[in-house]
Design a protein around this motif. Structure first.
Motif, short mmCIF file in Angstrom:
data_model
loop_
_atom_site.label_atom_id
_atom_site.label_comp_id
_atom_site.label_asym_id
_atom_site.label_seq_id
_atom_site.Cartn_x
_atom_site.Cartn_y
_atom_site.Cartn_z
N GLY A 36 2.11 -0.66 6.39
CA GLY A 36 1.06 -0.55 7.57
C GLY A 36 1.56 -1.37 8.53
O GLY A 36 0.96 -1.63 9.70
N GLY A 37 2.64 -1.99 8.27
CA GLY A 37 3.19 -2.97 9.35
C GLY A 37 2.72 -4.64 9.28
O GLY A 37 3.48 -5.38 10.15
N PHE A 60 -3.07 11.37 -12.44
CA PHE A 60 -3.81 12.21 -11.58
C PHE A 60 -2.62 12.61 -10.49
O PHE A 60 -2.02 12.02 -9.71
N PRO A 61 -2.74 14.12 -10.33
CA PRO A 61 -1.57 14.45 -9.54
C PRO A 61 -2.00 14.41 -8.08
O PRO A 61 -2.67 15.40 -7.39
N CYS A 62 -1.37 13.48 -7.56
CA CYS A 62 -1.60 13.30 -6.06
C CYS A 62 -0.45 12.50 -5.32
O CYS A 62 0.59 12.10 -6.03
N VAL A 63 -0.50 12.46 -3.91
CA VAL A 63 0.34 11.64 -3.34
C VAL A 63 -0.74 10.44 -2.76
O VAL A 63 -1.49 10.63 -2.02
N VAL A 64 -0.26 9.23 -3.13
CA VAL A 64 -1.00 8.09 -2.45
C VAL A 64 -0.38 7.75 -1.19
O VAL A 64 1.07 7.49 -1.14
N LEU A 65 -0.88 7.21 -0.24
CA LEU A 65 -0.75 6.67 0.98
C LEU A 65 -1.43 5.61 1.00
O LEU A 65 -2.42 5.08 1.53
N GLY A 66 -0.49 4.38 0.66
CA GLY A 66 -1.17 3.17 0.53
C GLY A 66 -0.53 2.06 1.79
O GLY A 66 0.46 2.34 2.40
N GLU A 67 -1.45 1.32 2.22
CA GLU A 67 -1.16 0.36 3.27
C GLU A 67 -0.02 -0.39 3.00
O GLU A 67 0.90 -0.78 4.03
N GLU A 68 0.34 -0.77 1.94
CA GLU A 68 1.40 -1.66 1.34
C GLU A 68 2.48 -0.94 0.97
O GLU A 68 3.84 -1.00 1.43
N CYS A 69 2.22 -0.15 0.06
CA CYS A 69 3.32 0.59 -0.85
C CYS A 69 4.00 1.97 0.08
O CYS A 69 4.98 2.26 -0.42
N GLY A 70 3.32 2.25 0.87
CA GLY A 70 3.74 3.40 1.53
C GLY A 70 3.27 4.74 0.76
O GLY A 70 2.36 4.62 0.13
N ARG A 71 4.08 5.80 1.01
CA ARG A 71 3.89 6.89 0.29
C ARG A 71 4.29 7.18 -0.91
O ARG A 71 5.46 6.75 -0.99
N VAL A 72 3.56 7.52 -1.96
CA VAL A 72 4.22 7.46 -3.42
C VAL A 72 3.69 8.61 -4.07
O VAL A 72 2.36 9.02 -4.18
N MET A 84 -5.28 4.63 0.48
CA MET A 84 -5.54 3.49 -0.25
C MET A 84 -5.37 2.19 0.77
O MET A 84 -4.24 1.83 1.22
N ASP A 85 -6.62 1.59 0.99
CA ASP A 85 -6.44 0.15 1.67
C ASP A 85 -7.09 -0.68 0.43
O ASP A 85 -8.25 -0.84 0.42
N ALA A 86 -6.07 -1.09 -0.33
CA ALA A 86 -6.47 -1.81 -1.70
C ALA A 86 -7.43 -2.99 -1.33
O ALA A 86 -8.24 -3.40 -1.98
N ILE A 87 -6.78 -3.91 -0.14
CA ILE A 87 -7.58 -4.96 0.32
C ILE A 87 -7.89 -4.86 1.72
O ILE A 87 -6.82 -5.06 2.58
N ASP A 88 -8.90 -4.49 2.14
CA ASP A 88 -9.29 -4.41 3.79
C ASP A 88 -10.03 -5.98 3.94
O ASP A 88 -11.01 -6.28 3.24
N GLY A 89 -9.49 -6.68 4.97
CA GLY A 89 -9.90 -7.84 5.30
C GLY A 89 -8.91 -9.13 4.73
O GLY A 89 -9.50 -9.87 4.03
N SER A 90 -7.86 -8.67 4.62
CA SER A 90 -6.87 -9.34 3.82
C SER A 90 -6.99 -10.97 4.32
O SER A 90 -6.91 -12.03 3.52
N ALA A 91 -7.15 -11.36 5.79
CA ALA A 91 -7.20 -12.67 6.14
C ALA A 91 -8.36 -13.20 5.70
O ALA A 91 -8.23 -14.54 5.02
N ASN A 92 -9.46 -12.55 5.41
CA ASN A 92 -10.56 -13.11 4.82
C ASN A 92 -10.40 -13.58 3.25
O ASN A 92 -10.64 -14.56 2.84
N ALA A 93 -9.99 -12.60 2.77
CA ALA A 93 -9.65 -12.74 1.18
C ALA A 93 -8.56 -13.91 1.14
O ALA A 93 -9.00 -14.99 0.12
N ILE A 211 -5.02 4.64 9.35
CA ILE A 211 -5.82 5.88 8.51
C ILE A 211 -6.49 4.86 7.30
O ILE A 211 -7.37 5.38 7.00
N GLN A 212 -5.65 4.09 6.91
CA GLN A 212 -6.04 3.32 5.65
C GLN A 212 -7.44 2.54 5.73
O GLN A 212 -8.37 2.51 5.00
N ASP A 213 -7.37 2.07 7.14
CA ASP A 213 -8.67 1.32 7.39
C ASP A 213 -10.08 1.99 7.52
O ASP A 213 -11.05 1.44 7.22
N ILE A 214 -9.87 3.33 7.81
CA ILE A 214 -10.79 4.20 7.95
C ILE A 214 -11.38 5.24 7.17
O ILE A 214 -12.42 5.83 7.39
#
Ligand code: IPD
Ligand code: CA
Ligand code: CA
Length: 264
Positions: A36-37, A60-72, A84-93, A211-214
């Motif tokens: 995600g940059g 689970f037969p799917c394509v994951v679009l993760g913010e960190e891991c990219g397309r899996v 997947m945005d597994a942690i949104d608000g990383s700075a807060n976390a 996309i992952q944020d929303i």
């Protein structure tokens, strides 16, 4: 297992795995730039791994679009995309500010509008916001709706992080006319609070939202009866691409939308 059950179960697992990490040095570990940059933090990696491990475990037969891991690609014949945005608000976390969440959505096609299921989990306390298409939005076990009456205090959410001078000038009348503007630092959780009726409008016009944020918020807001529009006030939609950046306005009803738009 229904898709929504899968997303809910794995969201609970993320909560279990990260709930004691917020604000710790361990959470902050630097893993370089993710898909995600932004810099991936250890807490992001732990949360994403929780999801990837579980989806693999249940095949689970799917394509994951993760913010960190990219397309899996987890299958050669995927049923759709897990956004997947597994942690949104990383700075807060990482700082220990108790406002961050996970955001997981499932889409059948390469479009936001094909999202069928979404789950946002508050990772400070485990509260869950979720929706399936045409079945409504829920806060834990209770159905939830946007706030559709005249509120006692009108709460206007505006994401201004890193906003340009030009955008700040455009938004200025809104700040001047409203005493209760808010920005908490986790876009997905802010959309969930809006869908629950705790804010009357939530605006992010920075052209920065991924996309992952929303993705999960997209369905949760719509199923709670909210208006979800792009910067030109057309129904929001976008491709599920890593290059996509969106602006959006989530409004509880036409009246508040017109009121806020007339001030910009
Ligand atoms: C961020 C949060 C934040 C928003 C940023 C996002 P991240 O997500 O949602 O509220 O202002 O644009 O990037 O990086 O914490 O997953
Ligand atoms: Ca995010
Ligand atoms: Ca993130």
């Amino acid at each position: 297992m229904e898709v929504i059950e899968i997303l809910r179960e794995v969201s609970n697992k993320i909560y279990e795995n990260v709930k004691d990490l917020a604000g710790t040095e361990h959470a902050a570990g630097d893993f370089g730039r993710g898909a995600g940059g932004d810099i991936s933090r250890n807490i992001d990696i732990i949360a994403e791994k929780t999801v990837l491990d579980f989806l693999k475990e249940i095949n689970f037969p799917c394509v994951v679009l993760g913010e960190e891991c990219g397309r899996v690609e987890l299958s050669k014949e995927p049923k759709g995309y897990v956004i997947m945005d597994a942690i949104d608000g990383s700075a807060n976390a990482v700082r220990g500010v108790p406002f961050f969440c996970s955001s997981l959505a499932f889409a059948t096609e390469n479009k936001l509008s094909s999202i069928t299921d979404g789950v946002i989990t508050n990772l400070h306390n485990g509260e869950m916001y979720w929706a399936s298409k045409d079945k409504g939005s829920y806060f834990n076990q209770e159905q939830m709706k946007v706030h559709n009456k005249d509120p006692i205090y009108k709460i206007v959410g505006i994401n201004t992080s890193g906003a340009s001078t030009e955008l700040m000038k455009k938004l200025h009348p809104i700040f001047e006319n409203h005493n209760h503007t808010r920005h908490f630092g986790a876009n997905a959780l802010e959309m969930a609070l809006f869908a629950r009726g705790l804010m009357d409008i939530f605006i992010d016009l920075r052209d920065k939202i991924r996309i992952q944020d929303i993705a999960a918020g997209y369905l949760i807001v719509k199923e709670a009866g909210g208006l979800l529009l792009d910067a030109n006030l057309n129904p929001l939609d976008a491709d599920l691409s890593y290059d996509t950046r969106v602006s959006f306005i989530a409004a509880a009803n036409q009246k508040i939308l017109d009121e806020i738009m007339s001030q910009m």
